[in-house]
Enzyme design. Sequence first.
Site, PDB file in Angstrom:
ATOM      1  N   GLU A  90       0.944  -1.215   0.124  1.00  0.00           N
ATOM      2  CA  GLU A  90       0.134  -0.073  -0.043  1.00  0.00           C
ATOM      3  C   GLU A  90       0.979   1.265   0.148  1.00  0.00           C
ATOM      4  O   GLU A  90       2.032   1.245   0.696  1.00  0.00           O
ATOM      5  CB  GLU A  90      -0.994   0.032   1.213  1.00  0.00           C
ATOM      6  CG  GLU A  90      -2.007  -1.057   1.115  1.00  0.00           C
ATOM      7  CD  GLU A  90      -2.917  -1.061   2.160  1.00  0.00           C
ATOM      8  OE1 GLU A  90      -3.966  -1.370   2.221  1.00  0.00           O
ATOM      9  OE2 GLU A  90      -2.409  -0.951   3.478  1.00  0.00           O
ATOM     10  N   CYS A 103       3.268   8.282   0.888  1.00  0.00           N
ATOM     11  CA  CYS A 103       3.909   7.553   1.992  1.00  0.00           C
ATOM     12  C   CYS A 103       4.218   6.198   1.032  1.00  0.00           C
ATOM     13  O   CYS A 103       3.333   5.873   0.554  1.00  0.00           O
ATOM     14  CB  CYS A 103       3.091   7.565   3.126  1.00  0.00           C
ATOM     15  SG  CYS A 103       3.408   6.317   4.348  1.00  0.00           S
ATOM     16  N   CYS A 110       6.507  -6.757   7.806  1.00  0.00           N
ATOM     17  CA  CYS A 110       7.905  -6.015   8.472  1.00  0.00           C
ATOM     18  C   CYS A 110       8.344  -6.939   9.496  1.00  0.00           C
ATOM     19  O   CYS A 110       7.366  -7.754  10.246  1.00  0.00           O
ATOM     20  CB  CYS A 110       7.478  -4.710   9.176  1.00  0.00           C
ATOM     21  SG  CYS A 110       8.705  -3.858  10.159  1.00  0.00           S
ATOM     22  N   SER A 191      12.032   6.992   7.383  1.00  0.00           N
ATOM     23  CA  SER A 191      11.616   6.695   8.817  1.00  0.00           C
ATOM     24  C   SER A 191      12.237   5.523   9.434  1.00  0.00           C
ATOM     25  O   SER A 191      11.865   4.449   8.798  1.00  0.00           O
ATOM     26  CB  SER A 191      10.156   6.866   9.170  1.00  0.00           C
ATOM     27  OG  SER A 191       9.819   6.542  10.612  1.00  0.00           O
ATOM     28  N   SER A 213      11.894   6.497  14.913  1.00  0.00           N
ATOM     29  CA  SER A 213      10.507   6.203  15.691  1.00  0.00           C
ATOM     30  C   SER A 213      10.941   5.858  16.993  1.00  0.00           C
ATOM     31  O   SER A 213      11.593   4.760  17.365  1.00  0.00           O
ATOM     32  CB  SER A 213       9.716   4.850  15.064  1.00  0.00           C
ATOM     33  OG  SER A 213       9.274   5.318  13.825  1.00  0.00           O
ATOM     34  N   LEU A 214      10.841   6.937  18.007  1.00  0.00           N
ATOM     35  CA  LEU A 214      11.261   6.695  19.367  1.00  0.00           C
ATOM     36  C   LEU A 214      10.052   5.753  20.301  1.00  0.00           C
ATOM     37  O   LEU A 214      10.492   4.844  20.574  1.00  0.00           O
ATOM     38  CB  LEU A 214      11.515   7.988  19.889  1.00  0.00           C
ATOM     39  CG  LEU A 214      12.863   8.182  20.743  1.00  0.00           C
ATOM     40  CD1 LEU A 214      13.965   7.664  19.986  1.00  0.00           C
ATOM     41  CD2 LEU A 214      13.133   9.673  21.328  1.00  0.00           C
ATOM     42  N   ASN A 289      -3.372   5.067  16.411  1.00  0.00           N
ATOM     43  CA  ASN A 289      -4.539   4.571  15.593  1.00  0.00           C
ATOM     44  C   ASN A 289      -4.812   3.142  15.917  1.00  0.00           C
ATOM     45  O   ASN A 289      -4.120   2.425  15.833  1.00  0.00           O
ATOM     46  CB  ASN A 289      -4.067   4.793  14.230  1.00  0.00           C
ATOM     47  CG  ASN A 289      -3.680   6.018  13.721  1.00  0.00           C
ATOM     48  OD1 ASN A 289      -4.603   6.965  13.797  1.00  0.00           O
ATOM     49  ND2 ASN A 289      -2.772   6.355  13.013  1.00  0.00           N
ATOM     50  N   CYS A 332      -1.233   5.859   9.787  1.00  0.00           N
ATOM     51  CA  CYS A 332       0.194   5.151  10.398  1.00  0.00           C
ATOM     52  C   CYS A 332      -0.146   3.799  11.226  1.00  0.00           C
ATOM     53  O   CYS A 332      -1.000   4.011  11.972  1.00  0.00           O
ATOM     54  CB  CYS A 332       1.050   6.115  11.165  1.00  0.00           C
ATOM     55  SG  CYS A 332       1.527   7.608  10.734  1.00  0.00           S
TER      56      CYS A 332
HETATM   57  N1  SAH Z   1       9.533   0.902   9.988  1.00  0.00           N
HETATM   58  C1  SAH Z   1       9.431   2.625   9.949  1.00  0.00           C
HETATM   59  C2  SAH Z   1       8.669   3.319   9.131  1.00  0.00           C
HETATM   60  C3  SAH Z   1       7.247   2.653   9.083  1.00  0.00           C
HETATM   61  S1  SAH Z   1       6.070   2.931  10.426  1.00  0.00           S
HETATM   62  C4  SAH Z   1       9.302   3.101  11.437  1.00  0.00           C
HETATM   63  O1  SAH Z   1       9.109   2.235  12.339  1.00  0.00           O
HETATM   64  O2  SAH Z   1       9.574   4.432  11.506  1.00  0.00           O
HETATM   65  C5  SAH Z   1       5.795   4.775  10.333  1.00  0.00           C
HETATM   66  C6  SAH Z   1       5.355   5.328  11.823  1.00  0.00           C
HETATM   67  O3  SAH Z   1       4.153   4.890  12.098  1.00  0.00           O
HETATM   68  C7  SAH Z   1       6.445   4.919  12.703  1.00  0.00           C
HETATM   69  O4  SAH Z   1       6.765   6.092  13.511  1.00  0.00           O
HETATM   70  C8  SAH Z   1       5.463   4.247  13.749  1.00  0.00           C
HETATM   71  O5  SAH Z   1       5.770   4.616  15.194  1.00  0.00           O
HETATM   72  C9  SAH Z   1       4.187   4.697  13.426  1.00  0.00           C
HETATM   73  N2  SAH Z   1       2.885   3.874  13.875  1.00  0.00           N
HETATM   74  C10 SAH Z   1       2.910   2.566  13.708  1.00  0.00           C
HETATM   75  N3  SAH Z   1       1.681   1.964  14.086  1.00  0.00           N
HETATM   76  C11 SAH Z   1       1.063   2.943  14.578  1.00  0.00           C
HETATM   77  C12 SAH Z   1      -0.256   3.086  15.251  1.00  0.00           C
HETATM   78  N4  SAH Z   1      -0.959   2.214  15.255  1.00  0.00           N
HETATM   79  N5  SAH Z   1      -0.840   4.370  15.283  1.00  0.00           N
HETATM   80  C13 SAH Z   1      -0.009   5.569  15.102  1.00  0.00           C
HETATM   81  N6  SAH Z   1       1.172   5.281  14.771  1.00  0.00           N
HETATM   82  C14 SAH Z   1       1.788   3.992  14.259  1.00  0.00           C
HETATM   83 FE1  SF4 Z   2       7.833  -2.307  11.290  1.00  0.00          FE
HETATM   84 FE2  SF4 Z   2       7.783   0.380  11.741  1.00  0.00          FE
HETATM   85 FE3  SF4 Z   2       5.816  -1.101  12.045  1.00  0.00          FE
HETATM   86 FE4  SF4 Z   2       7.724  -1.103  13.714  1.00  0.00          FE
HETATM   87  S1  SF4 Z   2       6.422   0.559  13.488  1.00  0.00           S
HETATM   88  S2  SF4 Z   2       6.588  -2.952  12.966  1.00  0.00           S
HETATM   89  S3  SF4 Z   2       9.412  -0.809  12.246  1.00  0.00           S
HETATM   90  S4  SF4 Z   2       6.612  -0.649  10.277  1.00  0.00           S
END
Ligand code: SAH
Ligand code: SF4
Length: 340
Positions: A90, A103, A110, A191, A213-214, A289, A332
Site C-alpha cells: 500500500e 507515503c 515488517c 523513517s 520512531s522513538l 491509531n 500510520c
Molecule cells: N518502520 C519504520 C517506518 C514505517 S512505520 C518506522 O518504524 O519508523 C511509520 C510510523 O508509524 C512509525 O513512526 C510508527 O511508530 C508509526 N505507527 C505504527 N503503528 C502505529 C499506530 N497504530 N498508530 C500510530 N502510529 C503508528
Molecule cells: Fe515495522 Fe515500523 Fe511497524 Fe515497527 S513501526 S513494526 S518498524 S513498520
Amino acid sequence: MIDIKSMTEADLSKWLGGFNVAPYRTGQIFRWIYHRHVTSFSQMTDLPKALREFLSEHMIITQVSIDRIQTSSDGSKKYLLRLRDGQHIESVLIPERNHWTLCISTQVGCAMGCKFCLTGQNGFVRNLRASEIVNQVLTIIQDFDSHERLTNIVLMGMGEPLANYDNVLKALRIITSNNGLGFSSRRVTLSTAGLVPEIQRLGRDINVNLAVSLNASEDNTRSYLMPVNRTYSLKEVIDACKRFPLPPRRRITFEYVMLAGINDSLRDAERLSRLLRPVRSKINLIPFNQFDGSKFKRPDDSVILSFQKYLIDRKYTAIVRKSKGSDISAACGQLRARMG
Ligand code: SAH
Ligand code: SF4
C-alpha cells in the site's frame, strides 16, 4: 532479464559501458522512463535502433498495477498495488496545505514486530526490490491529476527501510536524481525504528531527511513496545542521531506514538526532553491509531496537549499529527497488504 528500474544511473552507465555504449545514453534512457513514462525500449525514438533492440533483449521495464484506490473523507488516497509475484503493498497520498505527500512502503510486511503496529503484528514477507519502491512513486504520479504538486515523499509505509538498505538506497538515488524522478532530497524522509549501523551508513551515503520512531522515553517501555530496542538501546540510537551529518537548518524528526497509560505521562515528556537535548530535533506526536485486536488506546486529547505543551515550553518543536485516512485504514500503522 535485468530489471532496469532497479538500477541507478551509475549502475546503468557501468553496465552500458561494458558494451561500449556512450555514457550520455544513460541520461536519455532515464528520462524516457522517469520523465516520459514509456514502458518499452522501442518507444525510445532517439536511441539507435540497434541499441533499442539490444536493450529489449537484456532488460525489462517492470510495472506495478493498481488493484484498488480508496479515498478518505479527509482527501487522502490509499493505493493497493499488486506486485509481479502477486504480493500487495500500500502507498498513501496525503493532502497537506499546499502540496501532497506520498507515503511509500519498503517491504511486504515488517520483521520488527512493534506491538502497536498492525504491519509489525502481521509479520514479514519479503523485501521490495528497488524497482518496486520506485514504481510506487511512478505509478501514482501517472494516476494522479495534481501530480505536479506531489513534492514530498516519506518512507513510512509498510516495512523498515533500513532493513532493506541496498534496495532502499538505490530507490532513493533514482527518486532524487534529476534524470530520475527529480524529487529534492530535502523533501524525502526516511523513517526508521532505529537500526544504528544503517543510520550511520545512510548519513554517509545520501542526504535525505531522517525520522526516528522513538515511541518511548526509557528502555524498558521501548523494549516492550519495540523489540529492536533490545539490540540498539535508546542511548545508542540518540548517539547515532547526534553523529548524523545534518545540513544547516535541517533537523531530525522523532516520532512518538502516544499510547494511553504506557508512554504519555509528564515524566515521559520530561525524560524525552532530556534525551533529545543534544540533537537538532522536531517531535511528531502521533496519537495511536486503533486497529482490531490491539490492546492499546489513544490518550485523551487533554493528555496529548499537556505532553505537547511540556515540550513546547522547553523550546521544542512538537506537533500533534492529525491522523489522516483513518476511515480507510490508511493511517500510520494501519497498513496491511491484503485484499478485501
Ligand atoms: N518502520 C519504520 C517506518 C514505517 S512505520 C518506522 O518504524 O519508523 C511509520 C510510523 O508509524 C512509525 O513512526 C510508527 O511508530 C508509526 N505507527 C505504527 N503503528 C502505529 C499506530 N497504530 N498508530 C500510530 N502510529 C503508528
Ligand atoms: Fe515495522 Fe515500523 Fe511497524 Fe515497527 S513501526 S513494526 S518498524 S513498520
